[in-house]
Design a protein around this motif. Structure first.
Motif, short mmCIF file in Angstrom:
data_model
loop_
_atom_site.label_atom_id
_atom_site.label_comp_id
_atom_site.label_asym_id
_atom_site.label_seq_id
_atom_site.Cartn_x
_atom_site.Cartn_y
_atom_site.Cartn_z
N MET A 1 -3.85 -16.06 -8.94
CA MET A 1 -4.83 -15.62 -7.99
C MET A 1 -6.05 -15.64 -8.42
N SER A 2 -7.07 -15.92 -7.83
CA SER A 2 -8.44 -15.98 -8.09
C SER A 2 -8.79 -14.49 -8.96
N ILE A 3 -9.87 -14.75 -9.61
CA ILE A 3 -10.21 -13.51 -10.55
C ILE A 3 -10.44 -12.61 -9.40
N GLU A 4 -11.32 -12.79 -8.49
CA GLU A 4 -11.65 -11.79 -7.32
C GLU A 4 -10.48 -11.03 -6.94
N ASP A 5 -9.49 -11.83 -6.57
CA ASP A 5 -8.35 -11.26 -5.81
C ASP A 5 -7.44 -10.38 -7.01
N VAL A 6 -7.29 -11.05 -8.19
CA VAL A 6 -6.43 -10.26 -8.79
C VAL A 6 -6.91 -9.08 -9.60
N ARG A 7 -8.27 -9.00 -9.54
CA ARG A 7 -8.97 -7.40 -9.85
C ARG A 7 -8.92 -6.72 -8.62
N ASN A 8 -8.94 -7.06 -7.55
CA ASN A 8 -8.74 -6.39 -6.34
C ASN A 8 -7.30 -5.73 -6.35
N VAL A 9 -6.08 -6.24 -6.51
CA VAL A 9 -4.83 -6.16 -6.63
C VAL A 9 -4.56 -4.98 -7.84
N ALA A 10 -5.29 -5.48 -9.05
CA ALA A 10 -4.92 -4.28 -10.11
C ALA A 10 -5.86 -2.92 -9.68
N CYS A 11 -6.70 -3.02 -9.01
CA CYS A 11 -7.14 -1.63 -8.60
C CYS A 11 -6.21 -1.04 -7.67
N ARG A 12 -5.93 -1.84 -6.78
CA ARG A 12 -4.96 -1.37 -5.72
C ARG A 12 -3.65 -0.69 -6.09
N ALA A 13 -3.11 -1.50 -7.35
CA ALA A 13 -2.04 -1.08 -7.96
C ALA A 13 -1.92 0.50 -8.56
N ILE A 14 -3.15 0.67 -9.25
CA ILE A 14 -3.53 1.78 -10.05
C ILE A 14 -3.60 2.94 -8.86
N ALA A 15 -4.33 2.58 -7.53
CA ALA A 15 -4.69 3.49 -6.48
C ALA A 15 -3.12 3.91 -5.92
N ASP A 16 -2.38 3.11 -5.89
CA ASP A 16 -1.09 3.32 -5.29
C ASP A 16 -0.27 4.06 -6.25
N LEU A 17 -0.12 3.96 -7.47
CA LEU A 17 0.55 4.58 -8.28
C LEU A 17 -0.18 6.04 -8.53
N SER A 18 -1.21 6.35 -8.41
CA SER A 18 -2.01 7.56 -8.25
C SER A 18 -1.48 8.46 -7.19
N LYS A 19 -1.31 7.77 -5.95
CA LYS A 19 -0.99 8.32 -4.68
C LYS A 19 0.44 8.54 -4.88
N ASP A 20 1.54 7.79 -5.34
CA ASP A 20 2.78 7.94 -5.40
C ASP A 20 3.25 9.14 -6.17
N VAL A 21 2.35 9.60 -6.97
CA VAL A 21 2.61 10.81 -8.05
C VAL A 21 1.80 12.02 -7.73
N GLY A 22 1.41 11.82 -6.39
CA GLY A 22 0.74 13.25 -5.77
C GLY A 22 -0.66 13.72 -6.22
N ILE A 23 -1.37 12.67 -6.74
CA ILE A 23 -2.63 12.87 -7.32
C ILE A 23 -4.00 12.70 -6.00
N PRO A 24 -4.69 13.81 -5.82
CA PRO A 24 -5.61 13.83 -4.70
C PRO A 24 -6.41 12.66 -4.73
N ALA A 25 -6.72 12.08 -3.28
CA ALA A 25 -7.79 10.91 -3.57
C ALA A 25 -8.91 11.22 -3.36
N THR A 26 -9.22 12.45 -3.11
CA THR A 26 -10.71 12.79 -2.80
C THR A 26 -11.16 14.07 -3.89
N ILE A 27 -12.16 13.83 -4.31
CA ILE A 27 -12.72 15.27 -5.09
C ILE A 27 -13.15 16.58 -4.49
N SER A 28 -13.34 16.05 -3.12
CA SER A 28 -13.37 17.43 -2.11
C SER A 28 -12.14 18.37 -2.13
#
Length: 383
Positions: free
Chosen positions: A314-341
Motif C-alpha cells: 500500500m501507499s503510505i497514505e493508504d496504509v496509515r488509514n487502514v491501520a487507524c481503521r483497524a484500531i477503531a474496528d477493534l475498539s468497536k468490536d469490544v464495546g468501547i463507546p465511540a464518542t465522549i458524549s
C-alpha cells in the motif's frame, strides 16, 4: 544520547505465579507486609487468594482496602498513615492500576517523607531513596503498573489527574498471574485491554522511542491484537496472552513515555470519573488519525502486525488509514463507546479540559506537536 531502561528486579509470569510470593517475601527477610487492595477484590475473593497464601506460610500482614478508582491525594495520605501505624517493612499491592499506583505513592512517601503533601510528587520528583519495597500482583490486563516507573493520582480539589515519574517507585517483584485476571467482567477486560493497546501504540510512535522499546511495543501490539477479543469473551488462553502483552507494553512505555491519548484521557477521568482505560480507548483512533502524517513508516508496521492483507504494497497514505481503521474496528468490536458524549463529557467544559490535557506530562511525547486549539478540536470531534 544514552537510552535508559528500568525494569523489575524480578518478575514471575503464568498461571500460579502468585505461589512464589511467600518465597520472595522470606528470601528478602521481610517481617511484616501491608496488603494494599480494594474492597471489591476482597469481596469477590480475588485479593483473598493472596492473603490465604500469607496465612498458610504464617506471614504477618495487615490489609488496607480503602483504594478507590482514580485514587486521590487523601487516599494516599490515609494509606501512608496506615502503613506507618502497622510498622510494615514491605507492601503487597493486589489489583489494577489504582491499588498499585497508590502503593507506589505510599511507598515513596514512607521513605521520602518530605513529599508527604503528595502534590510535590508530580512530574519527575527529586526523591532520594527507593520506596518501601513493593511486591505487585496485577488483577487486570492493561495498566502494567507492576512494571512501570509511573503512577497517577487524582487531585480532587482541582479536577485533575497528575502523573508521577520516579525510578524509585518500581515494584521490586511482580507476579503476573493470569488466574488472578479470570474474574474480570467483559467491560473491564475490554477497557484495560484497549489501555494496553494504547500503551503499545503510543509507546511505539512517541518521540522518545528507540530500537529496544520498538521491539517491545511491536510485539505487544501483535499479542494484544490477536488476543483481546477472545479475552473479552472469557477465553482463558487469550487472557493469559493479554497478561503477557500488557506487561511487555509496560516494559517499553515506562522507559520512553506516551503521548496525547494519555494526555487527553487523564483530565476526562479527573473531571468525570471515567475509567482510565475507557477514556484512552475512546480517544485512541481519533488521535492516531491526528498523528498519522508524523509517524514515518510505523503505521505500516502496525498494519502488518495486525494481519492486514497487502500492507506492504500500500501507499503510505493508504496504509496509515487502514491501520487507524483497524484500531477503531477493534475498539468497536469490544464495546468501547465511540464518542465522549456517551461518557458524560459536556461541551462547555472542553476548553478547560483541553488546557489540562495540554499541560499533562504525557502530551509532549506525542509525535506531532500540538496546541490547546488542536486539542479542543479533537475533543469536539469526539462529541
Amino acid at each position: 544520547m544514552a537510552n535508559r531502561m528500568i525494569l523489575n528486579e524480578t518478575s514471575y509470569h503464568g498461571k500460579g505465579a502468585i505461589n512464589s510470593i511467600p518465597l520472595e517475601f522470606k528470601k528478602r527477610n521481610f517481617k511484616k507486609a501491608v496488603l494494599i487492595t480494594d474492597k471489591d477484590l476482597i469481596k469477590y475473593g480475588v485479593a483473598t487468594r493472596v492473603s490465604a497464601l500469607l496465612d498458610k506460610e504464617e506471614i504477618e500482614y495487615d490489609i488496607y482496602d480503602g483504594i478507590v478508582p482514580n485514587p486521590t491525594i487523601q487516599n494516599v495520605k490515609d494509606g501512608v498513615e496506615f502503613v506507618k501505624r502497622m510498622d510494615a517493612d514491605c507492601i503487597i499491592a493486589v489489583g489494577g492500576g489504582s491499588p498499585i499506583d497508590t502503593a507506589k505513592a505510599i511507598g515513596i512517601i514512607i521513605t521520602n517523607p518530605e513529599f508527604e503533601d503528595v502534590l510535590s510528587l508530580e512530574g519527575v520528583a527529586d526523591t532520594k531513596k527507593a520506596c518501601l519495597p513493593i511486591l505487585a500482583v496485577p488483577t487486570t490486563s492493561g495498566t502494567a503498573a507492576e512494571v512501570t516507573i509511573n503512577y497517577v493520582i487524582t487531585d480532587e480539589n482541582n479536577h485533575r489527574k497528575f502523573v508521577c515519574i520516579d525510578p524509585h517507585d518500581i515494584p521490586i517483584v511482580s507476579f503476573v498471574d493470569s488466574d488472578m485476571m479470570m474474574g474480570m467482567p467483559k467491560g473491564l477486560c475490554a477497557s484495560t485491554g484497549m489501555d494496553a493497546m494504547t500503551h503499545a501504540i503510543e509507546g511505539y510512535v512517541t518521540k522518545g522511542a528507540w530500537d529496544m522499546t520498538d521491539m517491545m511495543h511491536i510485539k505487544a501490539i501483535e499479542i494484544i491484537g490477536k488476543s483481546l477479543k477472545d479475552s473479552v469473551n472469557g477465553n482463558p488462553e487469550a487472557r493469559e496472552k493479554m497478561a503477557l502483552g500488557q506487561y511487555i507494553a509496560g516494559m517499553g512505555f515506562s522507559n520512553v513515555g506516551l503521548g496525547l491519548v494519555h494526555g487527553m484521557a487523564h483530565p476526562l477521568s479527573a473531571w468525570y470519573n471515567i475509567p482510565h482505560g475507557i477514556a484512552c480507548a475512546s480517544l485512541l483512533p481519533t488521535v492516531m488519525e491526528y498523528n498519522k502524517d508524523f509517524t514515518g513508516d510505523k503505521y505500516r508496521d502496525i498494519a502488518r502486525i495486525l494481519g492486514i492483507d497487502g500492507a506492504d504494497a500500500m501507499s503510505i497514505e493508504d496504509v496509515r488509514n487502514v491501520a487507524c481503521r483497524a484500531i477503531a474496528d477493534l475498539s468497536k468490536d469490544v464495546g468501547i463507546p465511540a464518542t465522549i458524549s456517551e461518557l458524560g463529557v459536556k461541551a462547555e467544559d472542553i476548553p478547560r479540559i483541553a488546557e489540562d490535557a495540554f499541560r499533562d506530562v504525557c502530551s509532549p511525547g506525542n509525535p506531532r506537536d500540538t496546541s490547546i486549539e488542536d486539542i479542543i478540536g479533537l475533543y469536539q470531534n469526539l462529541m
